[in-house]
Design an enzyme around this catalytic site. Structure first.
Site, PDB file in Angstrom:
ATOM      1  N   ASP A 181       9.405 -12.716  -4.069  1.00 40.96           N
ATOM      2  CA  ASP A 181       9.226 -11.437  -3.391  1.00 40.96           C
ATOM      3  C   ASP A 181       9.287 -11.650  -1.878  1.00 40.96           C
ATOM      4  O   ASP A 181       8.879 -12.701  -1.373  1.00 40.96           O
ATOM      5  CB  ASP A 181       7.862 -10.867  -3.785  1.00 40.96           C
ATOM      6  N   HIS A 196      -0.326  -9.571  -4.988  1.00 39.28           N
ATOM      7  CA  HIS A 196      -1.264  -9.431  -3.870  1.00 39.28           C
ATOM      8  C   HIS A 196      -2.721  -9.349  -4.342  1.00 39.28           C
ATOM      9  O   HIS A 196      -3.634  -9.458  -3.521  1.00 39.28           O
ATOM     10  CB  HIS A 196      -0.944  -8.187  -3.047  1.00 39.28           C
ATOM     11  N   ASP A 221      12.826  -7.340  -3.367  1.00 35.19           N
ATOM     12  CA  ASP A 221      12.809  -6.686  -2.062  1.00 35.19           C
ATOM     13  C   ASP A 221      13.344  -7.568  -0.942  1.00 35.19           C
ATOM     14  O   ASP A 221      13.325  -7.162   0.225  1.00 35.19           O
ATOM     15  CB  ASP A 221      11.422  -6.161  -1.719  1.00 35.19           C
ATOM     16  N   HIS A 277       7.394 -10.412   0.284  1.00 34.40           N
ATOM     17  CA  HIS A 277       6.034 -10.510   0.797  1.00 34.40           C
ATOM     18  C   HIS A 277       5.289 -11.648   0.111  1.00 34.40           C
ATOM     19  O   HIS A 277       5.394 -11.836  -1.102  1.00 34.40           O
ATOM     20  CB  HIS A 277       5.292  -9.188   0.579  1.00 34.40           C
TER      21      HIS A 277
END
Length: 343
Positions: A196, A160, A285, A198
């Protein structure tokens, strides 16, 4: 498979995260590393090695110098002002206040350099981020030098983190730093495959106008999932980078049947575009019981992920991203690595 790890990644133990209107204990915590390391050692995947120290030069190859200096000094400055608690942004540049001038006040600079209020800066943050990027660089150096797969047990995660912003628990973009290092060592084109839950908004932003790094991401649809404002299917790159950014947004609740079709298409794109190295942003995740994610992959599905990555036939480095402190985080990471090694 060689694993790189450092206890210095545990120096960051944040106490504060804004979630659902409450200040809670962060989901990203040192126990994540301990759970993964326990399973790596119990399954006897191979040697666990301390990373080399690479300094900040590889960081500055992808991150803004003033941003790095801010991360380095923020906690000391925050304490010198007598602030209680941890450093958290509470105001940001927005569409109506574009932030043309970086404020002098630390509150304004926190807003300038952060992208979300989930991530505080606390004691040990910079030191942990330095150790995390050294782990990533040591892992990719091993793969480049020996042609062998490697696993970097990075913490904090990185995907991120943009050129000059932190958030989503990320400060230095480990995958981007590793990809740039590989290019500097003579590789023509590197693929970063982000699995991931996200979207890796930071990695996309860093390489969006470049054709020497192919960024491919499988993630929750940003219309419904963090980080919300990037990761749509029509974001395919700009200028020289057109066609070198590929997003596979999927609805919350998606299982392995949907997810694996996106994976197979992603791997085909990586082959077609002649990538010489594969860096996997290994978030686990997407697991069905992850506390802050919404895909439905099982532990066995992560073994299959590893096998499919192994069949891609590329020199590969795995770098730890998300996946939160449930026991299965270690099982799922080791399943990916074992599946890869089984090919």
């Amino acid at each position: 498979m060689l694993t790189f790890h450092s206890d210095a990644t545990l120096r960051r133990r944040a106490l504060t995260e804004l979630d659902g209107g409450q200040l809670v204990t962060p989901y990203e915590c040192p126990e994540r590393v301990e759970l993964v390391l326990k399973h790596v050692q119990s399954r006897k995947l191979g040697e666990v090695r301390e990373p080399e120290a690479f300094g900040l030069e590889p960081v500055l190859a992808v991150h803004d110098r003033d941003y790095v200096e801010f991360l380095k000094s923020c906690w000391d400055e925050w304490q010198a002002l007598g602030r209680e608690g941890e450093a958290i942004a509470w105001i940001w540049p927005t569409r109506t206040m574009p932030g043309r001038v970086i404020p002098e006040c630390i509150d304004g600079r926190l807003g300038h350099y952060s992208l979300s209020a989930d991530t505080s800066i606390c004691e040990g943050t910079f030191e942990a981020a330095e150790a995390s990027k050294d782990i990533a660089l040591s892992a990719v150096k091993h793969t480049l030098t020996n042609g062998e797969p490697s696993f970097g047990l990075c913490r904090p995660p990185g995907h991120h983190a943009a050129t000059d912003q932190f958030g989503g628990y990320c400060f230095f973009n480990n995958a981007a730093i590793a990809a740039q290092y590989a290019l500097d060592q003579g590789r023509r084109r590197v693929a970063v495959l982000d699995v991931d839950f996200h979207h890796g908004n930071g990695t996309q932003q860093i390489f969006y106008e470049r054709d020497d790094v192919l960024f491919v991401s499988l993630h929750g649809d940003p219309k419904q999932c963090f980080p919300y404002y990037l990761g749509h299917a029509d974001e395919s790159g700009m200028g020289a980078g057109m066609g070198f950014n590929i997003n596979y947004p999927m609805a919350p609740g998606s299982g392995f049947d949907v997810w694996s079709r996106a994976l197979d298409d992603a791997l085909e794109k990586i082959r077609e575009l002649g990538c010489e190295l594969l860096i996997v942003s290994l978030g686990v995740d997407a697991f069905e019981n992850d506390p802050i994610s919404e895909f439905k992959l099982t532990s066995d599905d992560f073994s299959e992920l590893g096998r499919r990555l192994g069949h891609a036939g590329l020199p590969t480095t795995f770098l730890m991203e998300g996946g939160y402190a449930v026991e299965e985080i270690g099982i799922n990471v080791v399943n990916v690595l074992s599946g890869f090694d089984s090919v």
